[in-house]
Each structure stands twice: as structure tokens, then as C-alpha cells.
Design an enzyme around this catalytic site. Structure first.
Site, PDB file in Angstrom:
ATOM      1  N   THR A 206      43.933   1.115  97.564  1.00 22.23           N
ATOM      2  CA  THR A 206      44.001   2.327  98.399  1.00 22.23           C
ATOM      3  C   THR A 206      45.306   3.101  98.166  1.00 22.23           C
ATOM      4  OG1 THR A 206      44.907   1.010 100.199  1.00 22.23           O
ATOM      5  CG2 THR A 206      42.521   1.327 100.195  1.00 22.23           C
ATOM      6  N   TRP A 208      48.366   6.182  99.358  1.00 22.10           N
ATOM      7  CA  TRP A 208      49.379   6.289 100.406  1.00 22.10           C
ATOM      8  C   TRP A 208      49.092   7.411 101.405  1.00 22.10           C
ATOM      9  CZ3 TRP A 208      50.865  11.233 100.041  1.00 22.10           C
ATOM     10  CH2 TRP A 208      50.714  11.853  98.794  1.00 22.10           C
ATOM     11  N   ARG A 217      37.909   2.386 106.030  1.00 19.56           N
ATOM     12  CA  ARG A 217      36.661   2.972 105.527  1.00 19.56           C
ATOM     13  C   ARG A 217      36.015   2.056 104.495  1.00 19.56           C
ATOM     14  NH1 ARG A 217      37.052   9.234 103.793  1.00 19.56           N
ATOM     15  NH2 ARG A 217      37.640   8.479 101.751  1.00 19.56           N
ATOM     16  N   LYS A 232      44.624  -4.071  98.249  1.00 23.52           N
ATOM     17  CA  LYS A 232      45.909  -3.714  97.643  1.00 23.52           C
ATOM     18  C   LYS A 232      46.255  -2.305  98.107  1.00 23.52           C
ATOM     19  CE  LYS A 232      47.580  -1.663  94.253  1.00 23.52           C
ATOM     20  NZ  LYS A 232      48.725  -1.084  95.019  1.00 23.52           N
ATOM     21  N   GLY A 285      42.033   7.039  94.931  1.00 24.55           N
ATOM     22  CA  GLY A 285      43.297   7.384  94.296  1.00 24.55           C
ATOM     23  C   GLY A 285      43.076   8.394  93.189  1.00 24.55           C
ATOM     24  N   THR A 287      42.303  10.211  89.613  1.00 28.58           N
ATOM     25  CA  THR A 287      41.195  10.118  88.665  1.00 28.58           C
ATOM     26  C   THR A 287      41.600   9.244  87.474  1.00 28.58           C
ATOM     27  OG1 THR A 287      40.555  12.316  89.387  1.00 28.58           O
ATOM     28  CG2 THR A 287      39.526  11.523  87.371  1.00 28.58           C
ATOM     29  N   ALA A 288      42.859   9.373  87.048  1.00 30.79           N
ATOM     30  CA  ALA A 288      43.302   8.603  85.880  1.00 30.79           C
ATOM     31  C   ALA A 288      43.209   7.101  86.152  1.00 30.79           C
ATOM     32  CB  ALA A 288      44.731   8.990  85.529  1.00 30.79           C
ATOM     33  N   GLY A 290      41.433   5.654  88.500  1.00 29.89           N
ATOM     34  CA  GLY A 290      40.015   5.357  88.739  1.00 29.89           C
ATOM     35  C   GLY A 290      39.277   5.074  87.437  1.00 29.89           C
ATOM     36  N   GLU A 307      36.694   6.984  94.882  1.00 32.64           N
ATOM     37  CA  GLU A 307      36.959   8.275  95.546  1.00 32.64           C
ATOM     38  C   GLU A 307      38.170   8.848  94.838  1.00 32.64           C
ATOM     39  OE1 GLU A 307      35.049   9.501  97.652  1.00 32.64           O
ATOM     40  OE2 GLU A 307      34.032   7.825  98.628  1.00 32.64           O
ATOM     41  N   CYS A 341      42.787  14.630  99.245  1.00 30.12           N
ATOM     42  CA  CYS A 341      41.934  15.005  98.105  1.00 30.12           C
ATOM     43  C   CYS A 341      40.873  16.016  98.514  1.00 30.12           C
ATOM     44  CB  CYS A 341      41.324  13.761  97.471  1.00 30.12           C
ATOM     45  SG  CYS A 341      40.627  12.672  98.678  1.00 30.12           S
ATOM     46  N   GLU A 438      44.983  19.569  90.950  1.00 30.46           N
ATOM     47  CA  GLU A 438      45.168  19.355  92.381  1.00 30.46           C
ATOM     48  C   GLU A 438      46.646  19.565  92.703  1.00 30.46           C
ATOM     49  OE1 GLU A 438      43.823  15.413  93.192  1.00 30.46           O
ATOM     50  OE2 GLU A 438      42.981  15.994  95.114  1.00 30.46           O
ATOM     51  N   SER A 498      35.692  15.429 107.746  1.00 33.27           N
ATOM     52  CA  SER A 498      35.492  13.981 107.569  1.00 33.27           C
ATOM     53  C   SER A 498      35.199  13.307 108.906  1.00 33.27           C
ATOM     54  CB  SER A 498      36.748  13.349 106.975  1.00 33.27           C
ATOM     55  OG  SER A 498      37.038  13.939 105.743  1.00 33.27           O
TER      56      SER A 498
END
Ligand code: ADP
Length: 538
Positions: A206, A208, A217, A232, A285, A287-288, A290, A307, A341, A438, A498
Site C-alpha cells: 500500500t 502513503w 480496503r 507491506k 501505488g 504504475t511503474a 504495479g 490500483e 490517484c 499525474e 469514493s
């Protein structure tokens, strides 16, 4: 317990900000700027030490990893400091764990799985509900921890506790609704059943920006289904995670069901991906990272949910209600100082309403108060670290060189460190870097468009596909555009959407799978088809 809130440093007077700013400042009239000066100046801040001391005495400042029932140091004794982003002070050190510690945590989760998965749904539901009750009973303290390590204003941090805890409450209820299926057979001596069973040990990695909610979640539905977990958290914000699992233990969730490691992120990630006992990875976190995890999961064919980053368009049509559009865009863009995000990243405004919107929006942004998260009235905290503020600063330099207008802000805040002035930019085009990347900071780029088709085309011209927002009072348009947007979430006349009851997740390179809602359960379940044969025998 509520921290007796003290206060930080004032937002500089607008006139000073403007005169010291060498950039072009357009569209914001001095009249409304002076009418909407920040409220009472701030003068003092709470010390990191005093907040940390209170949290320690409440038993909620845990500074070790959790493996089974044991609060543990790293096997090799290494530690790392965790900072308060507002002041730069060290809050406390935590273990810098690696692959061996991760193996221990996986074994602990693996050993806890048989007993946890065999509890009845009602038993698991009751334990989750107790956890929820404890999170709510300690929401001030958890909120303080979030502010301390992440920086967001205390009120917003307590809002995150409500939001984060809601996943535990919701999935405590959903635990009782894991239904299988009976399917009409194709042969009359057979019966066809579908069982849904927990997938096993899951790994949750996850970020920060939501130190509590991104964990709950994931582990809410995981535990509800009967899975056990290795968490983690981000190395930048481990304390909230540790406090949350402390409360889970207090709620009676058995040791080993939740384990927490942190430290050497790539080493921990590799150990989790390589281990065949870990059956699923769930990640929020960049995309890289992920993509790296997805590739790593291929080696052991784990189930994956991701995500990842967004590049949210926020489209304001000529027929929008101006107040609704300003309020919605403000909420979407500036929550968590722009560090989510789902933050509006590109604000597309139709020609006919552009000037009015730019003025009203800038006016609303102007009164956002920047300050330490514990200071009265602050709605914009610091950015998370130096890398974050350097990224925003560089983006601003690039786009100014390209001819964008700085309508408001556009520089580091006089508070120093990682505080940045809430910023509005005009005259942005879709090829500028702020439209492609982003921003992850309090910078709102406005872009002009003429037709609905053009807006949809600009909005979809990205590899990301997480959240999009549209503002219009035309119901047919709202449907038409919503259907055309290649995004997992769409807010219509609303900027903060959300909730635990709705499926959250992206399309394209924004991710895989959904979190929250009844759909969030499927991520942690395997289907087993059972065929009963020879059923005509008497
Ligand atoms: P952000 O830029 O939001 O910090 P990251 O993707 O870098 O996003 O971090 C999100 C989470 O992923 C954090 O917990 C971080 O420690 C973790 N992480 C970063 N790199 C790796 C990696 N190589 N393997 C596993 N986890 C990682």
C-alpha cells in the site's frame, strides 16, 4: 483524546505573494483576492514529540513489525527513520526488514490460514465488527497518526479514519453473504455446484497517501472471505498500519491473520512474488511498480489486483451549474493537497463558461489555507517529501516555458519545506506535461475546449483510466459522455465519489480488479466447480 490544536505559520498576504511572483498572473482580480484573504493567521505548531508521546501512551505508536503475535525487529537489526513531512522531524525508527523477515511473515500467515478460514462467516464477521468498533473508538488517535506521518490536516485525517473503518464494517457484513451456486445439470444423473472459497495468503502493498484506507480496503474483504495477509505499508507511513493491526489484535483477530513488514520494498516485493504460498497480490501505488509486481506475479501465477495511477479529466460544460462545478472540482483537485490517484488532473472547461469558471475557481482556491496538519483551519498540508515537491516545481517550470498562465500560486509556499501554494494554471494544452502526467500536488491546470466530442477525445487520450468527472445539467449529455469515457469511475456533478459500497478501480493502465462493494469480495475468492455423479442411484 484530542490534541489541543495549536497553529502553524500564516499564508503570506496575497499582495506579497503576487508582487514576489515574477510569473504572469492573469484572471484573478485583486478585488476578490483581497475579499477572500485567508482567515486568522497561524502562529504555533504542535511538536512531533508531544503528539508522538501522547500516541505512545495510548499504546498506538507501535514501532516494530508484526509477525504472528510478536512485534519484531528486522532479523539483521536494521532500522529506518520515519519523518513528519510537515516539520522534517523524525517521529521514530522502525525496522528495515527484508526478504527473510518477509518469509517469516508469509509462514505466519500461512500457518494461521486453516483456522481462520474454518471459522464460520458469523464468527469472522463479529471479529471484524469489533475491529471496526475499536477503529472508531480510537479515531482521534489514528487521525493524529495519519497527520503526523502523512501530513494531511487532522480533520481530513479523521475523515480518512471514518472512510477506512467503513471498509471493515462493510466487509464484516459481506462476510455473511458469500454464496455459492447450484447450476441445472446437462445430464440427469448429475448435480452441479459452485463453491466459493478463500484464496489463501494474500500480500497487500500500500502507498502513503491513505495510510489507513488503502489497507482496510484490501484486508477487510480478504479477512471476511477467510484469507490471511502480509501487509507491506509504505515506508513513509508505517505507523498507521501498525496501530490498525494493534487494534485488530485487541479485537480478537487471531495472531498470524495479519502480519506487517516494511523496509527494503523491492526485496520484500520480490520475496512476496516468488513465494508460492502467497496466492494473491493486491497493490495500490505507482504504475511503474504495479507493472513490476505484475511481472513478478507471473512467475508463480498469482491472482493480481492493481490500483495504479490516474490522469483524471474533469470536464465542465457550458451548461454546468457554476457553484456545483467549482465545489466539485475543488474537492476533487485539492483533497489531500492533490495527492490522490483520483484527483482531477486535467480540468477541461468549455469555451462559454471558461472565464467565469476560471475566476470563480481561482477565488475558491485562494482561500484554501496552507499549514501544518495540526493547525487550526489548515486545509492544505505539506507534500509528502522532497521528491514530491521537486516534481511539482519542475512541472511548473516546464509548463511556464511552454506558455501556460499562472492564475494563482505557482511556487513553493513561504512555510518552506514541502509546502506548495495552491495553484491554478490557465491556457494549458493537451500536449503539455501536466496533461500527460499525474501532477500529485495542489496544481489545477485549466484547459479550454469547444465541443463535447473534443472533450471526450482529450479525456480519453491517455493510458490511464481511473476516475473522470463531468459537470453538466443536461441529463442526456451526462449519460452520453459517461458512456463514452474510458474510465472505471465517473463522477457526475460530484468530485468526491469514493465509498465502501461502490466498486473502485480503473481500466487501461490504471489497474485490474475492483475494491470495495460486493464486487471487492470476488478478488479474494476462488470458485470451485463440484460435479456430483451417479445421482440416480436409489
Ligand atoms: P508512490 O510513488 O505513491 O510512493 P510506489 O509505487 O513507489 O508509489 O509505492 C507504493 C508502495 O509500493 C509502497 O509501499 C512502496 O514501498 C512499494 N514499493 C515500491 N517499490 C516496490 C517494489 N519494487 N516492490 C514492491 N513494493 C514496492
Amino acid at each position: 483524546m484530542r490534541v489541543a490544536v495549536a497553529v502553524g505559520v500564516s499564508t503570506p498576504p496575497v499582495a506579497t505573494m503576487r508582487s514576489s511572483c515574477t510569473r504572469r498572473i492573469v484572471a484573478v482580480s485583486y478585488r476578490f483576492v483581497s475579499m477572500h484573504m485567508a482567515a486568522a493567521p497561524l502562529s504555533r505548531t504542535l511538536s512531533t514529540e508531544s503528539v508522538a508521546a501522547r500516541l505512545t501512551s495510548a499504546g498506538l505508536l507501535r514501532t516494530k513489525g508484526l509477525i504472528g503475535a510478536n512485534w519484531t525487529d528486522a532479523r539483521d537489526g536494521k532500522t529506518m527513520p520515519v519523518y513528519n513531512p510537515s516539520t522534517g522531524e523524525v517521529i521514530a525508527d522502525v525496522p528495515f526488514m527484508g526478504s527473510k523477515d518477509t518469509e517469516d511473515a508469509i509462514s505466519s500467515a500461512y500457518d494461521a490460514f486453516p483456522a481462520w478460514s474454518k471459522l464460520t462467516a458469523t464468527e469472522r464477521s463479529q471479529l471484524l465488527r469489533k475491529w471496526y468498533d475499536l477503529l472508531m473508538a480510537n479515531k482521534e488517535e489514528i487521525g493524529q497518526l495519519i497527520t503526523l506521518e502523512q501530513g494531511k490536516p487532522l480533520k481530513e485525517a479523521i475523515g480518512e479514519v471514518n472512510y477506512g473503518a467503513s471498509f471493515i464494517e462493510y466487509f464484516a457484513e459481506e462476510a455473511k453473504r458469500i454464496y455459492g451456486d447450484i447450476i441445472p445439470p446437462t445430464l440427469n444423473d448429475r448435480r452441479i455446484l459452485v463453491l466459493k472459497q478463500p484464496i489463501g495468503v494474500i500480500a497487500a502493498i500500500t502507498p502513503w497517501n491513505f495510510p489507513l484506507a488503502m489497507i482496510t480496503r484490501k484486508v477487510g474483504p480478504a479477512l471476511a472471505c477467510g484469507c490471511t495477509a502480509v501487509i507491506k505499508p509504505s515506508e513513509l507511513t508505517p505507523f498507521t498500519a501498525l496501530a490498525a493491526v494493534e487494534l485488530a489484535l485487541q479485537a480478537g483477530i487471531p495472531p498470524g491473520v495479519l502480519n506487517v513488514v516494511m523496509g527494503d520494498a523491492p526485496a520484500i516485493g520480490d520475496a512476496l512474488m516468488a513465494n508460492t504460498r502467497v496466492r494473491k497480490i493486491t497493490f495500490t501505488g505507482s504504475t511503474a511498480v504495479g507493472k513490476k509486481l505484475m511481472a513478478g506475479a507471473a512467475g508463480t501465477v498469482k491472482k493480481v489486483s492493481l490500483e495504479l495511477g490516474g490522469n483524471a479529466p474533469c470536464i465542465i460544460f457550458d451548461d454546468a451549474d457554476l457553484d456545483v462545478a467549482v465545489k466539485g472540482t475543488l474537492g476533487s483537485k485539492f483533497r489531500n493537497s492533490g495527492q490522490t490517484c483520483v484527483c482531477a488532473n486535467r480540468i477541461l472547461v468549455q469555451d462559454g463558461i471558461y472565464d467565469k469558471f476560471a475566476a470563480a475557481f481561482s477565488k475558491a482556491v485562494q482561500i484554501l489555507q496552507v499549514g501544518d496538519g495540526f493547525s487550526e483551519g489548515a486545509s492544505q498540508g505539506p507534500l509528502i517529501n522532497d521528491a514530491a515537491i521537486e516534481k511539482v516545481t519542475l512541472l511548473l517550470i516546464y509548463i511556464e516555458l511552454k506558455g501556460a498562465d499562472v492564475l494563482l500560486g505557482g511556487k513553493r509556499h513561504s512555510l518552506g519545506r514541502t509546502f506548495y501554494e495552491p495553484t491554478v494554471l490557465g491556457n494549458i494544452s493537451s500536449d503539455m506535461i501536466v496533461s500527460r502526467e499525474e501532477v500529485f500536488g495542489p496544481v489545477a491546470p485549466l484547459m479550454r475546449f469547444k465541443t463535447e466530442e473534443e472533450a471526450i477525445s482529450i479525456a480519453n487520450d491517455t493510458n490511464a483510466g481511473l476516475a473522470a468527472y463531468i459537470f453538466t445539467t443536461n441529463v442526456q449529455r451526462s449519460w452520453r459522455v459517461t458512456e463514452a469515457l474510458e474510465y472505471g469511475l465517473v463522477g457526475v456533478n460530484e468530485g468526491v465519489i469514493s465509498t465502501e459500497v461502490a466498486p473502485f478501480g480503473g481500466v487501461k493502465q490504471s489497474g485490474l480488479g475492483r475494491e470495495g462493494s460486493k464486487y471487492g469480495m470476488d478478488e479474494y475468492l476462488e470458485m470451485k466447480y463440484v460435479c456430483l455423479g451417479d445421482m440416480n442411484r436409489k
